[in-house]
Design a protein around this motif. Structure first.
Motif, PDB file in Angstrom:
ATOM      1  N   ARG A  12     -49.540  47.571  32.678  1.00 50.25           N
ATOM      2  CA  ARG A  12     -49.244  47.583  34.105  1.00 50.25           C
ATOM      3  C   ARG A  12     -48.165  48.602  34.429  1.00 50.25           C
ATOM      4  NH1 ARG A  12     -46.501  42.469  36.833  1.00 50.25           N
ATOM      5  NH2 ARG A  12     -44.715  43.527  35.891  1.00 50.25           N
ATOM      6  N   ALA A  13     -47.157  48.695  33.567  1.00 49.08           N
ATOM      7  CA  ALA A  13     -46.079  49.664  33.796  1.00 49.08           C
ATOM      8  C   ALA A  13     -46.601  51.088  33.747  1.00 49.08           C
ATOM      9  CB  ALA A  13     -44.976  49.458  32.761  1.00 49.08           C
ATOM     10  N   VAL A  14     -47.507  51.362  32.791  1.00 51.96           N
ATOM     11  CA  VAL A  14     -48.070  52.707  32.670  1.00 51.96           C
ATOM     12  C   VAL A  14     -48.978  53.017  33.851  1.00 51.96           C
ATOM     13  CG1 VAL A  14     -49.623  54.169  31.288  1.00 51.96           C
ATOM     14  CG2 VAL A  14     -47.897  52.751  30.161  1.00 51.96           C
ATOM     15  N   ALA A  15     -49.789  52.014  34.274  1.00 54.58           N
ATOM     16  CA  ALA A  15     -50.733  52.233  35.373  1.00 54.58           C
ATOM     17  C   ALA A  15     -50.042  52.341  36.720  1.00 54.58           C
ATOM     18  CB  ALA A  15     -51.757  51.094  35.401  1.00 54.58           C
ATOM     19  N   SER A  17     -47.047  53.726  37.495  1.00 52.56           N
ATOM     20  CA  SER A  17     -46.477  55.068  37.714  1.00 52.56           C
ATOM     21  C   SER A  17     -47.466  56.100  37.181  1.00 52.56           C
ATOM     22  CB  SER A  17     -45.122  55.192  37.017  1.00 52.56           C
ATOM     23  OG  SER A  17     -44.247  54.170  37.430  1.00 52.56           O
ATOM     24  N   LYS A  18     -48.522  56.349  37.934  1.00 53.79           N
ATOM     25  CA  LYS A  18     -49.611  57.196  37.452  1.00 53.79           C
ATOM     26  C   LYS A  18     -49.158  58.641  37.207  1.00 53.79           C
ATOM     27  CE  LYS A  18     -53.433  54.604  39.573  1.00 53.79           C
ATOM     28  NZ  LYS A  18     -52.602  53.496  40.101  1.00 53.79           N
ATOM     29  N   MET A  19     -48.477  59.225  38.194  1.00 51.80           N
ATOM     30  CA  MET A  19     -48.074  60.617  38.056  1.00 51.80           C
ATOM     31  C   MET A  19     -47.081  60.802  36.910  1.00 51.80           C
ATOM     32  SD  MET A  19     -48.474  63.675  38.948  1.00 51.80           S
ATOM     33  CE  MET A  19     -49.482  63.435  40.414  1.00 51.80           C
ATOM     34  N   ARG A  20     -46.120  59.901  36.833  1.00 52.92           N
ATOM     35  CA  ARG A  20     -45.117  59.977  35.773  1.00 52.92           C
ATOM     36  C   ARG A  20     -45.776  59.806  34.406  1.00 52.92           C
ATOM     37  NH1 ARG A  20     -41.014  55.669  36.764  1.00 52.92           N
ATOM     38  NH2 ARG A  20     -40.483  57.037  38.508  1.00 52.92           N
ATOM     39  N   SER A  21     -46.677  58.846  34.284  1.00 52.19           N
ATOM     40  CA  SER A  21     -47.371  58.613  33.014  1.00 52.19           C
ATOM     41  C   SER A  21     -48.245  59.807  32.645  1.00 52.19           C
ATOM     42  CB  SER A  21     -48.229  57.351  33.101  1.00 52.19           C
ATOM     43  OG  SER A  21     -47.443  56.214  33.381  1.00 52.19           O
ATOM     44  N   LEU A  22     -48.908  60.383  33.656  1.00 50.06           N
ATOM     45  CA  LEU A  22     -49.776  61.528  33.395  1.00 50.06           C
ATOM     46  C   LEU A  22     -48.981  62.715  32.871  1.00 50.06           C
ATOM     47  CD1 LEU A  22     -52.613  62.730  33.573  1.00 50.06           C
ATOM     48  CD2 LEU A  22     -52.095  63.413  35.931  1.00 50.06           C
ATOM     49  N   LEU A  23     -47.823  62.969  33.469  1.00 47.13           N
ATOM     50  CA  LEU A  23     -46.986  64.075  33.001  1.00 47.13           C
ATOM     51  C   LEU A  23     -46.498  63.846  31.577  1.00 47.13           C
ATOM     52  CD1 LEU A  23     -44.906  64.785  36.243  1.00 47.13           C
ATOM     53  CD2 LEU A  23     -46.753  66.168  35.288  1.00 47.13           C
ATOM     54  N   THR A  24     -46.136  62.604  31.277  1.00 51.54           N
ATOM     55  CA  THR A  24     -45.688  62.283  29.919  1.00 51.54           C
ATOM     56  C   THR A  24     -46.821  62.468  28.915  1.00 51.54           C
ATOM     57  OG1 THR A  24     -44.187  60.629  30.855  1.00 51.54           O
ATOM     58  CG2 THR A  24     -44.579  60.536  28.496  1.00 51.54           C
TER      59      THR A  24
END
Length: 398
Positions: A12-15, A17-24
């Protein structure tokens, strides 16, 4: 808290913050792709060079004039007692010796009618094609030397034949090598290149005529092929004792094919590690990105951390939540990186088919394991920061 709870909260935490997770994921993916690609290219180069270097056979001992500690183009070095054709012929009667190939190298213009080609000229013994595993596609090999008076015969490399004769039958035709005419008696099969040296762009002539053509008194090298029933150390000892008896001293350099391959493999192994290290720099940048983003995430989720602590969550549980999130991001990044590397390697293979590439499944597993380690290492600091946060301070952020 159950394991399924950890997984749900992490996903849930990863989903969320989509943009932040995608950049990481992108940062880690680029690093993993760089490591996989560069490692594959490095290993491909290593296997390519070793394979090319071994195509002459694995049971060869090279003897060069001059006592040195390293191998190389022995003919470039002078010696008080050069290796002679008599030295070469004397080795043929030694035990366990299969073939002996004396060698002198030069370059010059090869003429046929109105066509001229500047290429390498190798003066060799008659066993050259058998010792070096150079098959003929037409004709025969150079004849045996007759007391130093060989007939003016020549064997053409594949490219020389194609360039001078345009694929026509050259057997019996005369070419001019230097100031002499040579009758073509054979053509070698296509061999390709070895370490940038075109094995097909060569004309082969008898060794005694080569010594006269290049005005040399000694040989550049003598290659000895030994029977498989004996090992390299034994045959090297036999050859060394024999030449010392003839010369009175060890004024020559002797190196086995095994020693050449070990030295070359060591150098190329270091090169592969260095290439992989360059890819590791990209992975380090991705790890720094995880640290930065996770620290930002901790600050933004202070209220959530405070709520968890108020409901009874321990510091260890908070620590595991954030470490799990960092590892999950790293694993997703590794999967994306492996996919990206696969696509790029396929494109390279399609557009540059001659580029040596060696992609083994073990590299993919190592990349995945490396990403977990990176995620774990990068997530420890933000996770500790979150775990040590005071519940009262965290709830103030609400």
């Amino acid at each position: 808290m159950y394991s399924s709870d950890y997984l749900k909260l992490t996903l849930r935490a990863v989903a969320t913050s989509k943009m932040r997770s995608l950049l990481t994921i992108l940062g880690i993916g680029i690093g993993i792709a760089a490591v996989v690609m560069l490692t594959s290219l490095g290993e491909g180069l290593r296997f390519y060079v070793l394979d090319n270097f071994s195509q002459f056979g694995s049971r060869i001992v090279a003897i060069n004039p001059g006592k040195t500690q390293t191998g190389g183009m022995g003919g470039l070095m002078s010696s008080t007692r050069p290796l002679t054709l008599e030295d070469s012929n004397s080795m043929k009667s030694l035990p366990h010796v299969e073939y002996v190939v004396p060698l002198v190298q030069g370059a010059g213009a090869i003429e046929y009618k109105q066509r001229v080609r500047n290429t390498d000229i190798l003066a060799v013994g008659s066993d050259m094609n058998l010792a070096w595993r150079f098959p003929l596609i037409m004709g025969r090999a150079l004849p045996s030397e007759e007391a130093g008076y060989s007939q003016p015969f020549a064997v053409l490399g594949y490219k020389v034949w194609r360039e001078l004769f345009s694929g026509a039958n050259p057997l019996g035709e005369f070419i001019r090598v230097g100031s002499e005419r040579y009758r073509v008696v054979g053509v070698l099969a296509e061999k390709g290149q070895m370490l940038g040296f075109d094995l097909d762009d060569i004309v082969y002539i008898p060794i005694d005529r080569g010594l006269a053509l290049f005005n040399r008194v000694g040989l550049m090298e003598v290659d000895v092929v030994y029977h498989p029933t004996v090992n390299a150390e034994e045959i090297a000892s036999i050859l060394r004792r024999h030449l010392i008896l003839r010369h009175g001293a060890e004024d020559f350099n002797l190196i086995t094919q095994d020693q050449m391959l070990v030295s070359l493999d060591r150098i190329l192994g270091i090169l592969s590690i260095a290439i992989a290290g360059l890819g590791g720099i990209s992975l380090l940048v991705g790890a720094i990105g995880i640290v930065t983003i996770m620290l930002t995430t901790v600050r933004e989720r202070r209220a959530e951390i405070g709520l968890f602590r108020a409901l009874g969550a321990t510091s260890r549980q908070i620590l595991l939540l954030f470490i799990g999130e960092a590892i999950l991001l790293a694993i997703l990044g590794a999967i994306a990186g492996i996919f990206l590397a696969g696509v790029l390697l396929m494109l390279l293979f399609y557009f540059v088919p001659e580029l040596p590439i060696s992609l083994h499944p073990i590299y993919l597993l190592l990349a995945l394991g490396l990403s977990v380690i990176v995620g774990l290492a990068a997530g420890v600091l933000p996770a500790r920061h979150a775990a040590q946060m005071s519940p009262v301070y965290a709830l103030q952020a609400e």
